[in-house]
Scaffold this motif. Sequence first.
Motif, PDB file in Angstrom:
ATOM      1  N   GLY A  55      -2.774  -3.446   1.907  1.00  0.00           N
ATOM      2  CA  GLY A  55      -3.093  -2.894   0.600  1.00  0.00           C
ATOM      3  C   GLY A  55      -4.116  -3.745  -0.123  1.00  0.00           C
ATOM      4  N   GLY A  68      -5.233  -0.278   2.972  1.00  0.00           N
ATOM      5  CA  GLY A  68      -4.113   0.629   3.159  1.00  0.00           C
ATOM      6  C   GLY A  68      -4.411   1.768   4.109  1.00  0.00           C
ATOM      7  N   SER A  86       0.827  -1.201   0.000  1.00  0.00           N
ATOM      8  CA  SER A  86       0.000   0.000   0.000  1.00  0.00           C
ATOM      9  C   SER A  86       0.862   1.252   0.000  1.00  0.00           C
ATOM     10  CB  SER A  86      -0.904   0.008   1.232  1.00  0.00           C
ATOM     11  OG  SER A  86      -1.540   1.263   1.374  1.00  0.00           O
ATOM     12  N   THR A 103       6.372   0.314  -0.016  1.00  0.00           N
ATOM     13  CA  THR A 103       5.500   1.380   0.452  1.00  0.00           C
ATOM     14  C   THR A 103       6.313   2.655   0.501  1.00  0.00           C
ATOM     15  OG1 THR A 103       4.203  -0.170   1.780  1.00  0.00           O
ATOM     16  CG2 THR A 103       4.079   2.152   2.389  1.00  0.00           C
TER      17      THR A 103
END
Length: 426
Positions: free
Chosen positions: A360, A406, A260, A315
């Motif tokens: 995510g 997320g 995410s 990320t």
Amino acid sequence: MGIRLGCIADDFTGATDLASNLVRAGMRVVQLIDVPQAGAAQEVDADAVVIALKSRTVPAADAVEASLRALAWLRSAGAEQLYFKYCSTFDSTPAGNIGPVTEALMDALGADFTIATPAFPDNGRTVFKGHLFVGDVLLSDSGMRQHPLTPMTDPNLVSVLGAQTTRPVGLIDHTVVAAGAEAIGARIDALREEGVAIAIADAVTNGDLVRLGAAVQGLSLVTAGSGLAIGLPANWGFEPSPAAAQLPPAGGHRAIVSGSVSVATNGQVQHFLRSGRPAFSVDPLRIAAGEDMAGQALAFAESHLADGPVLIYSTESPDTVRTVQGRLGAAEAGELVERTLARVAQGLVERGVRRLVVAGGETSGAVVQALGITGLRIGPQIDPGVPWCAAALPDGDTLHITLKSGNFGSPGFFTDSFALLDGEAS
């Protein structure tokens, strides 16, 4: 009793988010990954079934087709009411997919009216005068304005949904909702008389969602984020019970796979890194250059799993994401990361990971499909909207997994989740 509520979720983390709220309200819930084969309905022992699709950001026509397949299966399984679940930040574009899917489901059910509310106060998502707030700011002032696939720049949900639908969109405002189910029902009748077919419903507290839940008991279709789920089970006489969230004991290595780019997940990654625990960063530019990032990540994890949990992540900050997308293209960058993290998750499970956190929505979908998981039993909540689940692996072993949106979770979510599970298993 059979399946009372049939749910269609537009991504995998959103499905577990919804299922978690139903479990907390006393329903036994099974989450299915995509639409089951014909004839599989009799195998489901649950009060509610949530079918998880990967349809949030696909072309609208594809999202409609998948959602109608899910609807057909749920109706054949005897579902008494249908629930279309989307993100609590109303992730969509002017082309869809929330509006087109809602209208297709209404057409298939012969429904002349439904509501829409992404409100989930427990996670700071509230709707007031038709405008969506994330915490204390309007949606358009939140991190969602920079979302790489569905940037949200208009907080007026009547306007947002109206741009996606052919049916008129109206509003059930907070004064009506606060007055109770009877007042909400009267407002629905008045909107119908005016020719309105879909109404954004205000909700700023859990009490609002409970009142809305009671008011929509007679609708064949409701559409919402996961919050409305707390108000529906009571319509069938369900009450909160710990038994609804029971899972088998957990064991095996622990790991986290995060893809995410949300503000919340960025914070969780940074919290984990500051704790000094082992973590490996997957760089999409190095993947594109031909490096075996999955192999490198698994080699790193293998040397640390015994002392886990281990974090494998891709990320980054919004500025870094934009740089990567500028070089590779948004779709290609996302697909590269999803495929790589799915391979990593497969390798982790092969190396004995049986407690897995995935962060995510798109990453969760890729991981679940790569692992061959077809269904999840929903267990205890870690943070609002995020439960532990149990899945049967193809070899018959049990994997405890959580699929985290997320945007959800506290800063210490990655480590707190394992502490909760270990406590449940003790």
